[in-house]
Design a protein around this motif. Structure first.
Motif, short mmCIF file in Angstrom:
data_model
loop_
_atom_site.label_atom_id
_atom_site.label_comp_id
_atom_site.label_asym_id
_atom_site.label_seq_id
_atom_site.Cartn_x
_atom_site.Cartn_y
_atom_site.Cartn_z
N SER A 108 -31.80 40.67 3.72
CA SER A 108 -32.74 40.29 4.79
C SER A 108 -34.14 40.89 4.56
O SER A 108 -35.13 40.35 5.05
N LEU A 117 -38.18 35.06 7.81
CA LEU A 117 -37.60 35.48 9.08
C LEU A 117 -38.66 35.59 10.18
O LEU A 117 -38.37 36.09 11.27
N TYR A 120 -37.90 35.29 13.98
CA TYR A 120 -36.44 35.31 14.15
C TYR A 120 -35.96 36.73 14.51
O TYR A 120 -36.61 37.72 14.17
N ARG A 153 -30.92 31.00 10.86
CA ARG A 153 -30.96 32.24 10.08
C ARG A 153 -29.82 33.14 10.54
O ARG A 153 -29.78 33.49 11.73
N THR A 155 -28.11 36.83 9.51
CA THR A 155 -28.29 38.03 8.68
C THR A 155 -27.21 39.04 9.05
O THR A 155 -26.87 39.18 10.23
#
Lengths: 207, 207
Positions: A108, A117, A120, A153, A155
């Motif tokens: 990440s 990202l 996010y 997304r 992670t």
């Protein structure tokens, strides 16, 4: 099953962490009619893990088809990749139309450094968390999380957390029965609560 | 640490199961000053896993130094190896002076076929258990076990069970503090009870 399997593209790089890749890949491979797995590396051929042992990429970055689902692992190599503008530019372009972008551990940090990202919520390895969140202030970093799902997304936290995220992903894509069948075959007990994270506490993250 | 690391030799073969290898190897690699890991294959170079992806062996069977600690994984390839007298003869000779012989999943079927578990208690993958115990009637097969330690033979149940056995092995060799440090770095919750085995129940083994 008459549907074509979904394709999952795993990004390898020098210094990737073995279990970040092969935990999720083991689970994905136990649903072979549903997921086809490919390994993308700097070029087709051997890529050295953080542990030294080499794994063969099937396709090089330059020739890889745009992914449907993508997974990027962590590992020592991420410390270099967050500053590798050539790699980050390729990654941004390559995943632009992916349906789902996922990472394990410090993967990440690389997504964040690429701007992938921005806006996010995301998490990462807890031992490396302070370094990871320095990679972008446009990410809402969640310290206490086994994994974080935010739209397209996903992670996960460190190393083994990728296995729990992979099981949740199988359940999300194909249903709980498929996920249960796979984890039973792998003889693994999964954490199904994404907020389960004793390692956040160990590393002093109270939030 | 001034002691020389212990050496652990992992046997690869066509059709080995990825997580059987890389679960334990991940934990072993997080104690690098204590364990040096090598990968032995039919020859040096790529070996195909059950999942297709290739992993590079560093040394071929014919030239590998006799092991200190040895680990053999399971996978589809074990169905062939239990009938491969050339391989079994090599294995018997190669591990004759090993201090510790360990297996994950159906790796114990191969050890049993080679006579290397004669007079020992042992376990294996629960989905494949009936096939595994046909490989030798000189083994006391234990159906309900996450892993079984019997003197210099440690055998684990299916796939992910190898991770728990590896953590127990680290505790046995180097102490609980080392095992705890490693599993914390891997962000993994370990089963410490070798009799924990819900998968035995799922597969109808009540004993």
């Amino acid at each position: 099953m008459t549907d074509k399997p979904r394709r999952i593209s795993v990004v390898l790089f020098d210094g990737f962490e073995l279990l970040d890749v092969f935990g999720p890949v083991e689970l994905f491979s136990l649903a072979p009619s549903r997921l086809a797995i490919e390994f993308i590396g700097p070029q087709a051929g051997p890529v050295a893990s953080s542990q030294g042992v080499q794994v063969s990429a099937t396709t090089g970055y330059g020739t890889a088809e745009a992914p449907d689902i993508m997974l990027i692992p962590g590992g020592q190599g991420t410390r270099r990749l967050v500053n590798d503008e050539t790699f980050l530019s390729w990654l941004r372009a390559w995943v632009a139309r992916a349906s789902l972008v996922t990472s394990v551990c410090t993967g990440s940090a690389v997504l964040a450094a690429a701007g992938l990202l921005d806006g996010y919520r995301a998490t990462s390895n807890k031992a490396a968390f302070n370094w990871v969140r320095q990679q972008s202030d446009k990410v809402e970093w969640i310290a206490r999380a086994r994994w974080v799902e935010d739209r397209d997304r996903w992670t996960s936290s460190g190393i083994a957390a990728g296995i729990d995220m992979a099981a949740a992903l199988l359940a999300n894509l194909f249903g709980n029965d498929v996920a249960h069948e796979v984890t039973t075959r792998a003889e693994i007990e999964i954490h199904r609560d994404p907020t389960w994270d004793p390692f956040a506490t160990i590393h002093g993250f109270a939030e």
